[in-house]
Motif scaffolding. Sequence first.
Motif, PDB file in Angstrom:
ATOM      1  N   ASP A   1      -0.770   0.434  -4.413  1.00  0.00           N
ATOM      2  CA  ASP A   1       0.447   1.221  -4.228  1.00  0.00           C
ATOM      3  C   ASP A   1       1.644   0.284  -4.402  1.00  0.00           C
ATOM      4  O   ASP A   1       2.343  -0.034  -3.440  1.00  0.00           O
ATOM      5  CB  ASP A   1       0.438   1.856  -2.835  1.00  0.00           C
ATOM      6  N   PRO A   2       1.896  -0.173  -5.648  1.00  0.00           N
ATOM      7  CA  PRO A   2       2.938  -1.193  -5.835  1.00  0.00           C
ATOM      8  C   PRO A   2       4.348  -0.705  -5.552  1.00  0.00           C
ATOM      9  O   PRO A   2       5.226  -1.485  -5.246  1.00  0.00           O
ATOM     10  CB  PRO A   2       2.786  -1.593  -7.305  1.00  0.00           C
TER      11      PRO A   2
ATOM     12  N   ASN B   1       3.195   5.736  -0.726  1.00  0.00           N
ATOM     13  CA  ASN B   1       2.536   6.267   0.465  1.00  0.00           C
ATOM     14  C   ASN B   1       2.782   5.383   1.679  1.00  0.00           C
ATOM     15  O   ASN B   1       1.863   5.091   2.447  1.00  0.00           O
ATOM     16  CB  ASN B   1       1.031   6.419   0.201  1.00  0.00           C
ATOM     17  N   GLN B   2       4.001   4.969   1.862  1.00  0.00           N
ATOM     18  CA  GLN B   2       4.374   4.133   3.000  1.00  0.00           C
ATOM     19  C   GLN B   2       4.102   4.852   4.322  1.00  0.00           C
ATOM     20  O   GLN B   2       3.732   4.226   5.306  1.00  0.00           O
ATOM     21  CB  GLN B   2       5.858   3.759   2.892  1.00  0.00           C
TER      22      GLN B   2
END
Length: 171
Positions: free
Chosen positions: A50-51, A55-56
């Motif tokens: 997830d660069p 989806n923090q």
Amino acid sequence: MMSDDYLVECKIDDDEDDDDDEERLHQTPPPPAQFSSSTDPFLSQPETRDPYDINQHLKIDFSDVLAEPPSTHSADRVWIYSSIGFESVRIWSYRCISALCALPLSLLSGCLFAWLACLHIWCVMPCVQVCHSCLPCIRSLWLSVVNIFIAPFCLSVSRCCSFIYISLSKE
């Protein structure tokens, strides 16, 4: 004032010799994982999947869900085993659900994006190009309608609303 996100930590060690510093200056650092060469492209995946931190909000830890206040504590072993159980169930449930759903959903979303791309390339853009090149009369007529009716109306509404002030106060 600058936020802490832009600050960089620099470790300075003055105890080492100057010769080691010169050697370190002439060495090239290893390339990032996404640029390193490998025979199998599936083995050299980048560390992060997830660069862009899309989806923090899903980065949940045990302490984010369960927490005991200082006044009430369970036994230490209960807390440790609960943490291990929570993390294990969370990880293995995600792995099982993603194993069942990942392939069909990726195929479905791939088909959806292919369908959208095909519609955009073969339907939408030709219609837009036809409107831009073959129908300049309708385009200029539409611009006239917008400039005569819609733009003055929007300007009038914006001028009427520009004198509205809202003040919020805590009491």
